[in-house]
Design an enzyme around this catalytic site. Structure first.
Site, PDB file in Angstrom:
ATOM      1  N   CYS A 150       0.840  -1.197   0.000  1.00 18.96           N
ATOM      2  CA  CYS A 150       0.000   0.000   0.000  1.00 18.96           C
ATOM      3  C   CYS A 150       0.878   1.252   0.000  1.00 18.96           C
ATOM      4  O   CYS A 150       1.749   1.425   0.855  1.00 18.96           O
ATOM      5  CB  CYS A 150      -0.896  -0.033   1.234  1.00 18.96           C
ATOM      6  SG  CYS A 150      -1.722   1.527   1.557  1.00 18.96           S
ATOM      7  N   CYS A 159       0.671   3.215   3.318  1.00 21.76           N
ATOM      8  CA  CYS A 159       1.411   2.550   4.401  1.00 21.76           C
ATOM      9  C   CYS A 159       2.907   2.847   4.261  1.00 21.76           C
ATOM     10  O   CYS A 159       3.597   3.075   5.262  1.00 21.76           O
ATOM     11  CB  CYS A 159       1.154   1.046   4.403  1.00 21.76           C
ATOM     12  SG  CYS A 159      -0.438   0.560   5.123  1.00 21.76           S
ATOM     13  N   HIS A 218      -4.066   0.462   8.555  1.00 20.15           N
ATOM     14  CA  HIS A 218      -4.612   0.323   7.205  1.00 20.15           C
ATOM     15  C   HIS A 218      -6.081  -0.098   7.226  1.00 20.15           C
ATOM     16  O   HIS A 218      -6.421  -1.160   7.746  1.00 20.15           O
ATOM     17  CB  HIS A 218      -3.792  -0.714   6.421  1.00 20.15           C
ATOM     18  CG  HIS A 218      -4.276  -0.898   5.010  1.00 20.15           C
ATOM     19  ND1 HIS A 218      -3.716  -0.242   3.942  1.00 20.15           N
ATOM     20  CD2 HIS A 218      -5.292  -1.629   4.509  1.00 20.15           C
ATOM     21  CE1 HIS A 218      -4.359  -0.582   2.838  1.00 20.15           C
ATOM     22  NE2 HIS A 218      -5.322  -1.427   3.157  1.00 20.15           N
ATOM     23  N   HIS A 230      -8.289   7.817   3.205  1.00 18.42           N
ATOM     24  CA  HIS A 230      -7.669   9.139   3.346  1.00 18.42           C
ATOM     25  C   HIS A 230      -8.720  10.209   3.184  1.00 18.42           C
ATOM     26  O   HIS A 230      -9.569  10.135   2.293  1.00 18.42           O
ATOM     27  CB  HIS A 230      -6.541   9.341   2.329  1.00 18.42           C
ATOM     28  CG  HIS A 230      -6.928   9.013   0.918  1.00 18.42           C
ATOM     29  ND1 HIS A 230      -7.009   7.710   0.459  1.00 18.42           N
ATOM     30  CD2 HIS A 230      -7.279   9.801  -0.122  1.00 18.42           C
ATOM     31  CE1 HIS A 230      -7.385   7.715  -0.809  1.00 18.42           C
ATOM     32  NE2 HIS A 230      -7.567   8.971  -1.186  1.00 18.42           N
TER      33      HIS A 230
HETATM   34  P1  5GP Z   1      -7.960   9.293  -4.275  1.00 26.73           P
HETATM   35  O1  5GP Z   1      -8.022   9.503  -5.771  1.00 26.73           O
HETATM   36  O2  5GP Z   1      -7.686   7.844  -3.913  1.00 26.73           O
HETATM   37  O3  5GP Z   1      -9.138   9.847  -3.528  1.00 26.73           O
HETATM   38  O4  5GP Z   1      -6.748  10.158  -3.760  1.00 26.73           O
HETATM   39  C1  5GP Z   1      -5.429   9.752  -3.863  1.00 26.73           C
HETATM   40  C2  5GP Z   1      -4.608  11.025  -3.767  1.00 26.73           C
HETATM   41  O5  5GP Z   1      -3.275  10.660  -3.481  1.00 26.73           O
HETATM   42  C3  5GP Z   1      -4.590  11.845  -5.060  1.00 26.73           C
HETATM   43  O6  5GP Z   1      -5.114  13.151  -4.801  1.00 26.73           O
HETATM   44  C4  5GP Z   1      -3.110  11.877  -5.442  1.00 26.73           C
HETATM   45  O7  5GP Z   1      -2.700  13.133  -5.958  1.00 26.73           O
HETATM   46  C5  5GP Z   1      -2.408  11.547  -4.145  1.00 26.73           C
HETATM   47  N1  5GP Z   1      -1.155  10.842  -4.314  1.00 26.73           N
HETATM   48  C6  5GP Z   1      -0.912   9.763  -5.121  1.00 26.73           C
HETATM   49  N2  5GP Z   1       0.363   9.348  -4.990  1.00 26.73           N
HETATM   50  C7  5GP Z   1       0.931  10.176  -4.062  1.00 26.73           C
HETATM   51  C8  5GP Z   1       2.264  10.247  -3.506  1.00 26.73           C
HETATM   52  O8  5GP Z   1       3.162   9.462  -3.809  1.00 26.73           O
HETATM   53  N3  5GP Z   1       2.489  11.245  -2.595  1.00 26.73           N
HETATM   54  C9  5GP Z   1       1.514  12.129  -2.217  1.00 26.73           C
HETATM   55  N4  5GP Z   1       1.840  13.066  -1.328  1.00 26.73           N
HETATM   56  N5  5GP Z   1       0.265  12.080  -2.725  1.00 26.73           N
HETATM   57  C10 5GP Z   1      -0.030  11.122  -3.630  1.00 26.73           C
HETATM   58 ZN    ZN Z   2      -2.187   1.162   3.804  1.00 30.33          ZN
END
Ligand code: 5GP
Ligand code: ZN
Length: 112
Positions: free
Chosen positions: A7, A10, A49, A101
């Site tokens: 993950c 994680c 998690h 998140h």
């Molecule tokens: P979801 O689309 O699952 O609601 O949000 C995932 C979020 O994680 C996205 O807004 C994306 O920009 C962010 N994200 C993806 N990979 C990374 C990373 O490696 N570092 C950080 N800080 N944010 C990430």
């Molecule tokens: Zn996780």
């Protein structure tokens, strides 16, 4: 769907992948989103998690309430307490990382 073994969040919590920390305590970590959708875009995660907000709510409602408090405190500091709190849940809602998140969008007036 990834389990905690591979993950991304994680690994970020464990410090194996770098992130820009905004807040942390024993149960919770907050860091800047890599692709911000507002002037301030922070992700708040439980250290444990859970795949999504429903799993978290069922297993640890106090942690979900704590995440809301952390969001409020970030917005109090960044933008007089105004913010948007989003939990994308499921692929078709745009969830791409299956470690729950909260997106906190703040720091500026947000579009409706
Ligand atoms: P979801 O689309 O699952 O609601 O949000 C995932 C979020 O994680 C996205 O807004 C994306 O920009 C962010 N994200 C993806 N990979 C990374 C990373 O490696 N570092 C950080 N800080 N944010 C990430
Ligand atoms: Zn996780």
């Amino acid at each position: 769907m990834s389990d905690s073994q591979d993950c991304l969040f994680c690994k970020i919590i464990a410090g194996e992948i770098p992130s820009t920390k905004v807040y942390e305590d024993e149960t919770t970590y907050a860091f800047k989103d890599i692709n911000p959708k507002a002037k301030v875009h922070v992700l708040i995660v439980p250290r444990k998690h859970y795949a999504n907000v429903a799993e978290l709510a069922k297993a640890d409602p106090a942690e979900l309430a704590h995440i809301a408090e952390v969001a409020q405190s970030i917005a109090d500091k960044e933008f007089h307490g105004a913010y948007r709190l989003i939990f994308n849940t499921g692929l078709d809602a745009g969830q791409t990382v299956f470690h729950v998140h909260a997106h906190v969008l703040t720091g500026e007036k947000l579009d409706e």
